[in-house]
Design an enzyme around this catalytic site. Sequence first.
Site, PDB file in Angstrom:
ATOM      1  N   GLY A 151       1.483  -3.896   3.686  1.00  0.00           N
ATOM      2  CA  GLY A 151       1.782  -5.305   3.664  1.00  0.00           C
ATOM      3  C   GLY A 151       3.176  -5.758   4.407  1.00  0.00           C
ATOM      4  O   GLY A 151       4.103  -5.195   4.043  1.00  0.00           O
ATOM      5  N   CYS A 205       0.919  -1.174   0.096  1.00  0.00           N
ATOM      6  CA  CYS A 205      -0.069  -0.090   0.038  1.00  0.00           C
ATOM      7  C   CYS A 205       0.939   1.336   0.090  1.00  0.00           C
ATOM      8  O   CYS A 205       0.128   2.244  -0.560  1.00  0.00           O
ATOM      9  CB  CYS A 205      -1.058  -0.035   1.289  1.00  0.00           C
ATOM     10  SG  CYS A 205      -2.362  -1.254   1.274  1.00  0.00           S
ATOM     11  N   ARG A 239     -19.845   8.935   0.715  1.00  0.00           N
ATOM     12  CA  ARG A 239     -21.362   8.358   0.812  1.00  0.00           C
ATOM     13  C   ARG A 239     -21.946   9.168   1.862  1.00  0.00           C
ATOM     14  O   ARG A 239     -21.380   9.823   2.739  1.00  0.00           O
ATOM     15  CB  ARG A 239     -21.114   7.016   1.310  1.00  0.00           C
ATOM     16  CG  ARG A 239     -20.835   5.982   0.285  1.00  0.00           C
ATOM     17  CD  ARG A 239     -20.557   4.676   0.898  1.00  0.00           C
ATOM     18  NE  ARG A 239     -20.141   3.857  -0.171  1.00  0.00           N
ATOM     19  CZ  ARG A 239     -19.080   2.652   0.117  1.00  0.00           C
ATOM     20  NH1 ARG A 239     -19.007   2.406   1.419  1.00  0.00           N
ATOM     21  NH2 ARG A 239     -18.915   1.626  -0.773  1.00  0.00           N
ATOM     22  N   SER A 259     -11.190   0.928   4.128  1.00  0.00           N
ATOM     23  CA  SER A 259     -11.146   1.732   2.859  1.00  0.00           C
ATOM     24  C   SER A 259     -12.073   1.117   1.747  1.00  0.00           C
ATOM     25  O   SER A 259     -12.200  -0.050   1.651  1.00  0.00           O
ATOM     26  CB  SER A 259      -9.616   1.840   2.626  1.00  0.00           C
ATOM     27  OG  SER A 259      -9.319   0.319   2.634  1.00  0.00           O
ATOM     28  N   CYS A 265      -0.049   2.220   6.605  1.00  0.00           N
ATOM     29  CA  CYS A 265       0.420   0.777   6.922  1.00  0.00           C
ATOM     30  C   CYS A 265       0.535   0.103   5.473  1.00  0.00           C
ATOM     31  O   CYS A 265      -0.127   0.418   4.635  1.00  0.00           O
ATOM     32  CB  CYS A 265      -0.720   0.250   7.704  1.00  0.00           C
ATOM     33  SG  CYS A 265      -2.439   0.360   7.121  1.00  0.00           S
ATOM     34  N   HIS A 269      -9.007   4.012  -1.364  1.00  0.00           N
ATOM     35  CA  HIS A 269      -7.541   3.584  -0.988  1.00  0.00           C
ATOM     36  C   HIS A 269      -6.975   2.873  -2.365  1.00  0.00           C
ATOM     37  O   HIS A 269      -7.168   1.716  -2.545  1.00  0.00           O
ATOM     38  CB  HIS A 269      -7.537   2.732   0.066  1.00  0.00           C
ATOM     39  CG  HIS A 269      -5.828   1.889   0.272  1.00  0.00           C
ATOM     40  ND1 HIS A 269      -4.892   2.719  -0.373  1.00  0.00           N
ATOM     41  CD2 HIS A 269      -5.736   0.862   0.896  1.00  0.00           C
ATOM     42  CE1 HIS A 269      -3.811   1.780  -0.039  1.00  0.00           C
ATOM     43  NE2 HIS A 269      -4.114   1.157   0.691  1.00  0.00           N
ATOM     44  N   GLN A 302      -4.774  -8.626   6.118  1.00  0.00           N
ATOM     45  CA  GLN A 302      -5.209  -7.267   6.539  1.00  0.00           C
ATOM     46  C   GLN A 302      -6.235  -7.152   7.367  1.00  0.00           C
ATOM     47  O   GLN A 302      -6.358  -6.429   8.328  1.00  0.00           O
ATOM     48  CB  GLN A 302      -5.254  -6.371   5.477  1.00  0.00           C
ATOM     49  CG  GLN A 302      -6.334  -6.760   4.412  1.00  0.00           C
ATOM     50  CD  GLN A 302      -6.314  -5.800   3.228  1.00  0.00           C
ATOM     51  OE1 GLN A 302      -6.095  -4.615   3.337  1.00  0.00           O
ATOM     52  NE2 GLN A 302      -6.763  -6.236   2.117  1.00  0.00           N
TER      53      GLN A 302
END
Length: 383
Positions: A371, A90, A213, A238, A369, A339, A158
């Site tokens: 992986g 990420c 939203r 996300s 953060c 994301h 995750q």
Amino acid sequence: MAEAYIVDAIRTPTGKRRGTLSAIHGADLGAHILKALVERNAAIPAADYDDVVFGCLDAIGPLAGNIARTCWLAAGLPLHVPGVTIDRQCGSSQQAIHFAAQAVMSGTQDVVVAGGVQTMTQIPISSAMIAAQPLGFSDPFSGSKGWVERFGTQPVSQFVGAQMIADKWEISRDDMERFSLMSHQRARKAIAEGRFKREIVPINGLEHDETTRDTSIEQMQKLEPLAPGGTITAGVSSQTGDAAAAVLIVSEAALKKYGLKPRARIHHISVYADDPIFMLTAPIPATRVAMQKAGMKLSDIDLVEINEAFAPVVLAWLKETGYPVEKTNVNGGGIALAHPLGATGAKLMTTLLHELERTGGRYGLQTMCEGGGVANVTIIERL
């Protein structure tokens, strides 16, 4: 050591899953933002760019074949300019910014584009691993004796990590849903006030992020947990998205040669790691290490962008650091604005720079953060 400067930072709007940008080839999405960056900075001849460093995950199908290079060529830009695609999960395009800055700081390059692209509608998360299943690999750790000896056979996920964080830091589902609602409210306000207008390059008629939203706590309470008995739901996670972003980083020599005005200076770059099973906790120790190395206190930082992979990631970071939530992700984050994996690092940096300029802040910190239990930290100084 030489300095690295940010001259420009732009991004596409983020398209929602199966949304306005869903049918665009990854090379064309990246090309759109690269072409815009070069045109906006016409004082630098396109032939003088030294490199293009792009982040991208699950680089298969339309994202395969060194997408950084493909994006540049698809934009019709000079053939001799190279490109490289990197994967730090990420944090890939945040690491791209670090690599570009390091190239400039070392004196080996003067004009580098750092960014990223991800088309998650076409290539969903973990597509590369799914593609490897027919070859007998169910996950990246299958068959590794060393991994099993060190970490056992516990799941590496995750989603599991997010739940572990919520449990360890005693973050309730209500806490997470209130944070998620705030993310949407902040993002919708930012869009309504036109805060993203300067940083977004429209594409396909889309002029703003289409992922926010008009939700409520009551609506989120109806969502089922991702795991039985858990508290992590889609509402506190996300969103996936399609996007590209690019940051132009140059040397002091380039500033003088092309008559450029820097918008920010790269003040600090570092990367640090933590438990790969918890996976998403590394921003906490990484921030502490970054502060020590930079000789700063968090009170020196005017704004923070920490990726909202899951609400508990940010809430645990806030608990541990004591940093004000009022200065954190002030325009919403990944829960509301999505994301788009390999593009997120450059996307957040683009937003951070523009928000520092809008508010008059001096220092901004970005972390996320990644992986494997990794986290990058970047501190910029607005000039």
